[in-house]
Design a protein around this motif. Sequence first.
Motif, PDB file in Angstrom:
ATOM      1  N   SER A   1       0.830  -1.201   0.000  1.00  0.00           N
ATOM      2  CA  SER A   1       0.000   0.000   0.000  1.00  0.00           C
ATOM      3  C   SER A   1       0.867   1.254   0.000  1.00  0.00           C
ATOM      4  CB  SER A   1      -0.927  -0.009   1.215  1.00  0.00           C
ATOM      5  OG  SER A   1      -1.727   1.141   1.245  1.00  0.00           O
ATOM      6  N   LEU A   2       1.946   1.241   0.772  1.00  0.00           N
ATOM      7  CA  LEU A   2       2.877   2.375   0.764  1.00  0.00           C
ATOM      8  C   LEU A   2       3.503   2.564  -0.613  1.00  0.00           C
ATOM      9  CD1 LEU A   2       4.741   2.068   4.173  1.00  0.00           C
ATOM     10  CD2 LEU A   2       3.626   4.100   3.284  1.00  0.00           C
ATOM     11  N   PHE A   3       3.889   1.464  -1.247  1.00  0.00           N
ATOM     12  CA  PHE A   3       4.461   1.515  -2.588  1.00  0.00           C
ATOM     13  C   PHE A   3       3.469   2.129  -3.575  1.00  0.00           C
ATOM     14  CE2 PHE A   3       4.966  -0.692  -6.715  1.00  0.00           C
ATOM     15  CZ  PHE A   3       6.192  -0.155  -7.091  1.00  0.00           C
ATOM     16  N   LEU A   4       2.217   1.697  -3.496  1.00  0.00           N
ATOM     17  CA  LEU A   4       1.184   2.247  -4.383  1.00  0.00           C
ATOM     18  C   LEU A   4       0.926   3.718  -4.080  1.00  0.00           C
ATOM     19  CD1 LEU A   4      -1.275  -0.770  -4.460  1.00  0.00           C
ATOM     20  CD2 LEU A   4       0.151   0.056  -6.337  1.00  0.00           C
ATOM     21  N   ALA A   5       1.020   4.106  -2.814  1.00  0.00           N
ATOM     22  CA  ALA A   5       0.855   5.515  -2.465  1.00  0.00           C
ATOM     23  C   ALA A   5       1.953   6.354  -3.097  1.00  0.00           C
ATOM     24  CB  ALA A   5       0.852   5.691  -0.943  1.00  0.00           C
ATOM     25  N   VAL A   6       3.170   5.831  -3.097  1.00  0.00           N
ATOM     26  CA  VAL A   6       4.289   6.545  -3.730  1.00  0.00           C
ATOM     27  C   VAL A   6       4.020   6.706  -5.226  1.00  0.00           C
ATOM     28  CG1 VAL A   6       6.731   6.373  -4.354  1.00  0.00           C
ATOM     29  CG2 VAL A   6       6.011   5.886  -2.015  1.00  0.00           C
ATOM     30  N   ILE A   7       3.600   5.635  -5.877  1.00  0.00           N
ATOM     31  CA  ILE A   7       3.321   5.706  -7.320  1.00  0.00           C
ATOM     32  C   ILE A   7       2.208   6.709  -7.595  1.00  0.00           C
ATOM     33  CG2 ILE A   7       2.374   4.405  -9.272  1.00  0.00           C
ATOM     34  CD1 ILE A   7       3.894   1.979  -8.221  1.00  0.00           C
ATOM     35  N   SER A   8       1.152   6.653  -6.813  1.00  0.00           N
ATOM     36  CA  SER A   8       0.023   7.560  -7.014  1.00  0.00           C
ATOM     37  C   SER A   8       0.435   9.015  -6.835  1.00  0.00           C
ATOM     38  CB  SER A   8      -1.091   7.205  -6.029  1.00  0.00           C
ATOM     39  OG  SER A   8      -2.133   8.129  -6.086  1.00  0.00           O
ATOM     40  N   VAL A   9       1.176   9.292  -5.782  1.00  0.00           N
ATOM     41  CA  VAL A   9       1.577  10.672  -5.507  1.00  0.00           C
ATOM     42  C   VAL A   9       2.577  11.167  -6.547  1.00  0.00           C
ATOM     43  CG1 VAL A   9       2.824  12.121  -3.857  1.00  0.00           C
ATOM     44  CG2 VAL A   9       1.026  10.589  -3.061  1.00  0.00           C
ATOM     45  N   VAL A  10       3.559  10.346  -6.900  1.00  0.00           N
ATOM     46  CA  VAL A  10       4.541  10.762  -7.912  1.00  0.00           C
ATOM     47  C   VAL A  10       3.846  11.033  -9.244  1.00  0.00           C
ATOM     48  CG1 VAL A  10       6.511   9.967  -9.291  1.00  0.00           C
ATOM     49  CG2 VAL A  10       6.535   9.699  -6.815  1.00  0.00           C
TER      50      VAL A  10
ATOM     51  N   ALA B   1      -3.120   3.187  -9.353  1.00  0.00           N
ATOM     52  CA  ALA B   1      -2.407   2.970  -8.090  1.00  0.00           C
ATOM     53  C   ALA B   1      -3.261   3.400  -6.904  1.00  0.00           C
ATOM     54  CB  ALA B   1      -1.085   3.731  -8.095  1.00  0.00           C
ATOM     55  N   GLN B   2      -3.979   4.499  -7.055  1.00  0.00           N
ATOM     56  CA  GLN B   2      -4.838   4.979  -5.973  1.00  0.00           C
ATOM     57  C   GLN B   2      -5.986   4.007  -5.729  1.00  0.00           C
ATOM     58  OE1 GLN B   2      -6.220   8.961  -6.640  1.00  0.00           O
ATOM     59  NE2 GLN B   2      -6.234   9.396  -4.467  1.00  0.00           N
ATOM     60  N   TRP B   3      -6.562   3.478  -6.787  1.00  0.00           N
ATOM     61  CA  TRP B   3      -7.650   2.512  -6.645  1.00  0.00           C
ATOM     62  C   TRP B   3      -7.148   1.228  -5.983  1.00  0.00           C
ATOM     63  CZ3 TRP B   3      -8.493  -2.351  -8.911  1.00  0.00           C
ATOM     64  CH2 TRP B   3      -9.755  -2.886  -8.683  1.00  0.00           C
ATOM     65  N   LEU B   4      -5.998   0.729  -6.442  1.00  0.00           N
ATOM     66  CA  LEU B   4      -5.430  -0.470  -5.830  1.00  0.00           C
ATOM     67  C   LEU B   4      -5.080  -0.233  -4.363  1.00  0.00           C
ATOM     68  CD1 LEU B   4      -3.081  -1.863  -8.625  1.00  0.00           C
ATOM     69  CD2 LEU B   4      -5.100  -2.990  -7.666  1.00  0.00           C
ATOM     70  N   MET B   5      -4.545   0.943  -4.056  1.00  0.00           N
ATOM     71  CA  MET B   5      -4.208   1.261  -2.679  1.00  0.00           C
ATOM     72  C   MET B   5      -5.458   1.255  -1.799  1.00  0.00           C
ATOM     73  SD  MET B   5      -2.344   4.622  -1.073  1.00  0.00           S
ATOM     74  CE  MET B   5      -3.730   5.663  -1.449  1.00  0.00           C
ATOM     75  N   SER B   6      -6.548   1.811  -2.305  1.00  0.00           N
ATOM     76  CA  SER B   6      -7.781   1.806  -1.504  1.00  0.00           C
ATOM     77  C   SER B   6      -8.310   0.390  -1.316  1.00  0.00           C
ATOM     78  CB  SER B   6      -8.837   2.708  -2.141  1.00  0.00           C
ATOM     79  OG  SER B   6      -9.323   2.153  -3.342  1.00  0.00           O
ATOM     80  N   GLN B   7      -8.176  -0.459  -2.330  1.00  0.00           N
ATOM     81  CA  GLN B   7      -8.600  -1.854  -2.185  1.00  0.00           C
ATOM     82  C   GLN B   7      -7.764  -2.569  -1.127  1.00  0.00           C
ATOM     83  OE1 GLN B   7     -11.274  -3.337  -3.774  1.00  0.00           O
ATOM     84  NE2 GLN B   7     -11.660  -1.230  -4.392  1.00  0.00           N
ATOM     85  N   ILE B   8      -6.466  -2.347  -1.158  1.00  0.00           N
ATOM     86  CA  ILE B   8      -5.576  -2.999  -0.191  1.00  0.00           C
ATOM     87  C   ILE B   8      -5.830  -2.454   1.211  1.00  0.00           C
ATOM     88  CG2 ILE B   8      -3.161  -3.197   0.509  1.00  0.00           C
ATOM     89  CD1 ILE B   8      -2.530  -3.478  -2.499  1.00  0.00           C
ATOM     90  N   ASN B   9      -6.005  -1.146   1.334  1.00  0.00           N
ATOM     91  CA  ASN B   9      -6.296  -0.568   2.647  1.00  0.00           C
ATOM     92  C   ASN B   9      -7.613  -1.098   3.198  1.00  0.00           C
ATOM     93  OD1 ASN B   9      -3.934   0.857   2.559  1.00  0.00           O
ATOM     94  ND2 ASN B   9      -4.878   2.795   2.020  1.00  0.00           N
TER      95      ASN B   9
END
Length: 169
Positions: A28-37, A81-89
């Motif tokens: 989730s942290l990795f996906l957050a980095v991708i989403s923000v970058v 990445a944001q969608w995947l991060m929300s699914q994982i969270n």
Amino acid sequence: MADKQTKSTVIRRILQYIRKYIALVCFSLFLAVISVVGSLAIPVLVGSAIDFMIEADRVNFSNVSMYLCAVLGCTGISALAQWLMSQINNRITFRVSRDIRNEAFRHIQKLPLSYLDKFSQGDIVSRVIVDVDTFADGLLMGFTQLFTGVITIVGTLFFMLMTNVPITL
């Protein structure tokens, strides 16, 4: 002092529940980095595209279209990445709240009869369910906002430093 100790004990117990899902937290942290970058790169790319719009009749459309394709790519990757991060969270939150709820029900089963006579078991179970759901909502918001918030601040400073150090300082 006792209040600080209680808070640290609670945080330690929450982290024990979350520790089982550390791989999902890291992903989730990795996906957050991708989403923000991806989100932070979009203004930089748009600015670069604007640099190729010199005046009304002198626009380098091949370079502008290349940057616009990059903007679309960053937007798509960031959104995914944001969608995947929300699914994982959501998955982490569901599993942690399930673990807490199961432990609470195991404790309820061990309560002495004198306590159960004072309160109905349905009332106790209802309180546990509501409290765990409230905790789960806070945990989900905490994951999402903490991960993206911190990374957004660090990423923004990085992009600003890359663009112009004196103005950033």
